[in-house]
Design a protein around this motif. Structure first.
Motif, PDB file in Angstrom:
ATOM      1  N   SER A  48       0.802  -1.222   0.000  1.00  0.00           N
ATOM      2  CA  SER A  48       0.000   0.000   0.000  1.00  0.00           C
ATOM      3  C   SER A  48       0.838   1.277   0.000  1.00  0.00           C
ATOM      4  N   VAL A  51       0.371   3.574  -3.625  1.00  0.00           N
ATOM      5  CA  VAL A  51      -0.911   3.617  -4.343  1.00  0.00           C
ATOM      6  C   VAL A  51      -1.130   5.015  -4.918  1.00  0.00           C
ATOM      7  N   GLU A  77      -3.924  -6.455  -3.572  1.00  0.00           N
ATOM      8  CA  GLU A  77      -3.934  -5.612  -2.370  1.00  0.00           C
ATOM      9  C   GLU A  77      -3.800  -4.137  -2.747  1.00  0.00           C
ATOM     10  N   TRP A  78      -2.929  -3.829  -3.703  1.00  0.00           N
ATOM     11  CA  TRP A  78      -2.738  -2.460  -4.169  1.00  0.00           C
ATOM     12  C   TRP A  78      -4.051  -1.924  -4.744  1.00  0.00           C
ATOM     13  N   CYS A  81      -6.637  -1.198  -2.073  1.00  0.00           N
ATOM     14  CA  CYS A  81      -6.366   0.089  -1.415  1.00  0.00           C
ATOM     15  C   CYS A  81      -6.819   1.245  -2.297  1.00  0.00           C
ATOM     16  N   THR A  89      -7.215   3.996   3.334  1.00  0.00           N
ATOM     17  CA  THR A  89      -5.913   3.334   3.254  1.00  0.00           C
ATOM     18  C   THR A  89      -4.930   3.943   4.235  1.00  0.00           C
ATOM     19  N   ARG A  93      -3.081   2.050   7.219  1.00  0.00           N
ATOM     20  CA  ARG A  93      -1.616   2.056   7.331  1.00  0.00           C
ATOM     21  C   ARG A  93      -1.172   2.563   8.703  1.00  0.00           C
TER      22      ARG A  93
END
Length: 108
Positions: A48, A51, A77-78, A81, A89, A93
Motif C-alpha cells: 500500500s 498507491v 492488495e494495491w 487500497c 488506506t 496504514r
C-alpha cells in the motif's frame, strides 16, 4: 542389489522432499502467530506504500481498468487500497504501523 539401491534412493529423495516442504510450511506458518502477523503487516505496508489514488480508469468491455498498464499489473492488495480510497488506506496504514510497533516489542 540394484532394487535395494533404487529403494534407498527413493526413500532418501522422499525424506529430502518432506524436509523441504516442512521447512517451507514453517516459514509460511510460524509456530509463533505473532511472527506471521508481523510478516503480513509488513506485506500490507509494502503493497500500500505507493498507491496512486489519482489513477485514471477507462472502460473496457463491461468493466473499468486502469489507463496505465503498469497499474493493471499491480497486486490485488494495491488495487483494493485504490478502491478503498486514500483516507481509508492511510487510516489502515497508521493502524498497521502502530500494531507493528507493538509487535516489535515482543517479536524479534
Amino acid at each position: 542389489d540394484l532394487m535395494r539401491q533404487m529403494t534407498e534412493m527413493s526413500v532418501a529423495e522422499d525424506k529430502q522432499r518432506h524436509e523441504n516442504e516442512l521447512k517451507e510450511w514453517e516459514q509460511r506458518y510460524p509456530a509463533d502467530s505473532r511472527a506471521l502477523i508481523k510478516k503480513r503487516i509488513h506485506d500490507f505496508l509494502a503493497a500500500s506504500a505507493d498507491v496512486d489514488f489519482s489513477a485514471k480508469l477507462e472502460p473496457r468491455g463491461d468493466k473499468m481498468i486502469f489507463a496505465r498498464e503498469e497499474y493493471e499489473e499491480k497486486s490485488p492488495e494495491w488495487k483494493l487500497c485504490y478502491r478503498a480510497g486514500k483516507e481509508a488506506t492511510e487510516a489502515a496504514r497508521a493502524f498497521a504501523r502502530n500494531w507493528l510497533t507493538e509487535l516489535e516489542k515482543t517479536v524479534k
